[in-house]
Structure formats: C-alpha cells, structure tokens
Design an enzyme around this catalytic site. Structure first.
Site, PDB file in Angstrom:
ATOM      1  N   GLU A 119      23.504 -37.534  21.225  1.00 53.77           N
ATOM      2  CA  GLU A 119      22.671 -37.240  22.322  1.00 53.77           C
ATOM      3  C   GLU A 119      23.589 -36.061  22.920  1.00 53.77           C
ATOM      4  O   GLU A 119      23.296 -35.056  23.478  1.00 53.77           O
ATOM      5  CB  GLU A 119      22.449 -38.191  23.205  1.00 53.77           C
ATOM      6  CG  GLU A 119      21.066 -38.993  22.782  1.00 53.77           C
ATOM      7  CD  GLU A 119      21.551 -40.105  21.487  1.00 53.77           C
ATOM      8  OE1 GLU A 119      20.739 -40.339  20.874  1.00 53.77           O
ATOM      9  OE2 GLU A 119      22.799 -40.111  21.245  1.00 53.77           O
ATOM     10  N   ASP A 133      19.189 -17.571  23.027  1.00 51.25           N
ATOM     11  CA  ASP A 133      17.903 -17.052  22.929  1.00 51.25           C
ATOM     12  C   ASP A 133      17.648 -16.143  24.327  1.00 51.25           C
ATOM     13  O   ASP A 133      17.126 -15.246  24.254  1.00 51.25           O
ATOM     14  CB  ASP A 133      16.892 -18.319  23.005  1.00 51.25           C
ATOM     15  CG  ASP A 133      15.347 -17.871  23.150  1.00 51.25           C
ATOM     16  OD1 ASP A 133      15.026 -16.812  22.268  1.00 51.25           O
ATOM     17  OD2 ASP A 133      14.780 -18.170  24.058  1.00 51.25           O
TER      18      ASP A 133
END
Length: 169
Positions: A119, A133
């Site tokens: 995680e 991005d």
C-alpha cells in the site's frame, strides 16, 4: 519432487501456482510501512513549476498528487492481484520539492494480520505518476525513480525505519 531454493509465499507447494497467502493464523498487530518515490524534473521545468507555485492548467500539482496517492493506497488490492484488502487506519502522503526533484513519501498504518508495504509503495508510485501526468504538457523528460520501501513494522520482522503516519504533538 521437492522444491529447491527460497520458498515464495505467493506460490503453492509445487512452486508453480500463484495464490493469495492465507493469513488466518497470523497474529493481529499494528502494522506500518513507509515508502518513497522520486520524480526528477529537467532544471528549467523545475524552475517554472516553482515560479508557478506548482500550479498548472490541470490544477494544484502537489495537492492533487497527495490525494491520488491516498486513492492509490486504498486501491492496492484491486491493482496488485495477490494483495489482501485491508482495513486501513491511517495514511499520509507528503511531497517535498528538493531542487529539481519531487520526493514523495507515503506512510500507511493498519491493525491486521498482514502488512501495508504494498500500500505504501503503491501510494508513493501513484502520487509520482500523477505529478508526471499533471506536468507532461511541460515536458516528457521526467524520470520516476527509486521507488522503495524505507521501513515497516509490526510483522514477522521489522525493516528500516518508519516515520509516524500522524505526528504526535
């Protein structure tokens, strides 16, 4: 036929069939993990982002990446096939800009039978991918590197050091 070499817990006894590890007999403990990823910018892009307070036409880069990192932590068992879904008790994603580099740290905590290393690694990775991005209109010449576990506690063996998920004052 007997198996040779290290035993991988995500394979059956034959060493050929992947499986989710059965953690039913493991002790429930407080488990924490701390992971890091780094994103290197070209110097001129780092300067432009710094001058713009890390705001792009897509929004606030650092804030969006922090939220994406938390979402990545929560989605880990959907992304990594043999990870258990976990009842998480805490998560923090911190992003520091050091020169031409964004340093992403993700700390995760749960009380359970299996750890939160994947995680924490996923959260750091997703935050780095989100920065990429959001900044790719400026350049594609960014490098995500050094995604690594810095520490974990609460399982069979501790590793490295874990900073607390929430600072205690």
């Amino acid at each position: 036929m007997t198996r040779q070499g290290p035993i991988l817990t995500h394979l059956d006894e034959s060493g050929k069939v992947p499986r989710m590890v059965d953690v039913a007999e493991k002790q429930v403990t407080e488990r924490e993990a701390h992971a890091q990823a780094r994103l290197q910018f070209p110097p001129e892009v780092a300067r432009a982002l710094h001058d713009a307070a890390f705001m792009t036409t897509k929004g606030a880069v650092i804030t969006v990446a922090q939220v994406a990192g938390v979402m990545g932590v929560k989605a880990t068992s959907s992304l990594i096939p043999l990870c258990h879904p976990l009842d998480l008790s805490g998560c923090a994603v911190d992003i520091m800009v050091e020169g031409d580099e964004a340093v992403i740290e993700c700390r995760v905590r749960c009380t359970g039978r299996t750890g939160v290393e994947m995680e924490a690694l996923t959260g750091a990775s997703v935050a780095a991918l989100t920065i990429y991005d959001m900044c790719k209109a400026l350049t594609h010449d960014m490098v995500i590197r050094d995604v690594r576990l810095l520490g974990k506690t609460g399982g069979k063996r501790d590793f490295g050091s874990v900073m607390p998920v929430v600072a205690v004052s």
